[in-house]
Motif scaffolding. Structure first.
Motif, short mmCIF file in Angstrom:
data_model
loop_
_atom_site.label_atom_id
_atom_site.label_comp_id
_atom_site.label_asym_id
_atom_site.label_seq_id
_atom_site.Cartn_x
_atom_site.Cartn_y
_atom_site.Cartn_z
N LYS A 61 -18.36 -55.13 65.35
CA LYS A 61 -17.80 -53.88 64.84
C LYS A 61 -18.89 -53.14 64.08
CE LYS A 61 -13.25 -55.90 64.16
NZ LYS A 61 -12.21 -56.25 63.18
N GLU A 62 -18.72 -51.83 63.96
CA GLU A 62 -19.65 -51.03 63.18
C GLU A 62 -18.99 -50.61 61.88
OE1 GLU A 62 -21.11 -47.79 65.57
OE2 GLU A 62 -22.42 -49.13 66.70
N ARG A 86 -23.65 -53.54 61.59
CA ARG A 86 -22.83 -54.22 62.60
C ARG A 86 -22.59 -55.66 62.19
NH1 ARG A 86 -26.31 -51.82 67.56
NH2 ARG A 86 -25.17 -49.86 67.80
N ASP A 112 -19.32 -59.01 62.87
CA ASP A 112 -18.08 -59.39 63.54
C ASP A 112 -16.85 -58.97 62.75
OD1 ASP A 112 -19.38 -60.48 65.75
OD2 ASP A 112 -19.56 -62.44 64.80
N ASP A 113 -16.94 -59.03 61.42
CA ASP A 113 -15.83 -58.65 60.55
C ASP A 113 -16.35 -58.32 59.16
OD1 ASP A 113 -16.29 -61.16 59.30
OD2 ASP A 113 -14.82 -62.12 60.60
N GLU A 114 -15.45 -57.92 58.26
CA GLU A 114 -15.87 -57.54 56.91
C GLU A 114 -16.46 -58.71 56.14
OE1 GLU A 114 -13.26 -55.07 54.55
OE2 GLU A 114 -12.39 -54.23 56.39
#
Length: 86
Positions: free
Chosen positions: A2-3, A58, A60-62
Motif C-alpha cells: 500500500k502507499e 510503501r 504492507d500495512d500501517e
C-alpha cells in the motif's frame, strides 16, 4: 504493498550546532536512499523554507510503515511525539 502519504515536521532545538543538523540530515538521506532501493520510499519532498518533509511511502500495512519503515529513520525523538507503540 500500500502507499501512504506521510508528513513529518522537522524541529531543530534552539542552540543546535549546524554541524549536528548536517550530520543528521546526511544520515537520514542515506537511510532514505536505502528505503527507496528496498521499494519503501517512492517520493520525498522538502518544501523550501518549511520545517516539514512530505513523502509517499510503501508498506504492507500501517504497522510495517510505523515499525519497520519510518521507525528505521535516524530521527531524534521529541517529548511531544505521539506514542506510536499502540
Amino acid at each position: 504493498m500500500k502507499e501512504f502519504l506521510v508528513e513529518l515536521t522537522v524541529s531543530v532545538p534552539e542552540g543546535t550546532h549546524q554541524a549536528e543538523v548536517d550530520r543528521r540530515r546526511a544520515a537520514e538521506a542515506v537511510r532514505a536512499k536505502e528505503l527507496a532501493a528496498e521499494g519503501h520510499l517512492f517520493r520525498l519532498w522538502r518544501p523550501v523554507g518549511e520545517d516539514r518533509v512530505i513523502g509517499v511511502w510503501r508498506a504492507d500495512d500501517e504497522a510495517e510503515l510505523r515499525e519497520k519503515v519510518l521507525g528505521s529513520l535516524p530521527l531524534q525523538p521529541h517529548p511531544n511525539d505521539p506514542d506510536l507503540t499502540g
